[in-house]
Scaffold this motif. Structure first.
Motif, PDB file in Angstrom:
ATOM      1  N   UNK A  62       0.801  -1.056   0.033  1.00 29.11           N
ATOM      2  CA  UNK A  62      -0.049   0.086   0.324  1.00 29.11           C
ATOM      3  C   UNK A  62       0.923   1.390   0.139  1.00 29.11           C
ATOM      4  N   UNK A  63       0.281   2.143  -0.740  1.00 31.29           N
ATOM      5  CA  UNK A  63       1.083   3.501  -0.845  1.00 31.29           C
ATOM      6  C   UNK A  63       0.138   4.533  -0.467  1.00 31.29           C
ATOM      7  N   UNK A  64       0.547   5.413   0.808  1.00 27.12           N
ATOM      8  CA  UNK A  64      -0.306   6.260   1.239  1.00 27.12           C
ATOM      9  C   UNK A  64      -0.773   7.539   0.335  1.00 27.12           C
TER      10      UNK A  64
END
Length: 64
Positions: A62-64
């Motif tokens: 996951x990339x914020x």
């Protein structure tokens, strides 16, 4: 094998009771620690390890 399953189930029940009753004390943490050691010596340990690894891979993707 029967004895280790019984011990794992007993420790699991105790850990759930301790966690549901509120604060986790030193004695409760020791029960959880013993549960971890007992689970590590059972045949389900590789499955737990694979599940945790897969979860960590998904979360790290996951990339914020």
């Amino acid at each position: 094998m029967v004895v280790s399953i019984s011990v794992v189930l007993l420790l699991l029940v105790l850990a759930v009771i301790f966690l549901r009753n509120g604060g986790l004390k030193i004695s409760h943490a020791l029960v959880c620690l013993l549960l971890g050691f007992c689970l590590a010596s059972t045949s389900i340990a590789p499955t737990i390890n694979d599940g945790l690894t897969a979860t960590a891979d998904i979360v790290s993707g996951f990339r914020p």
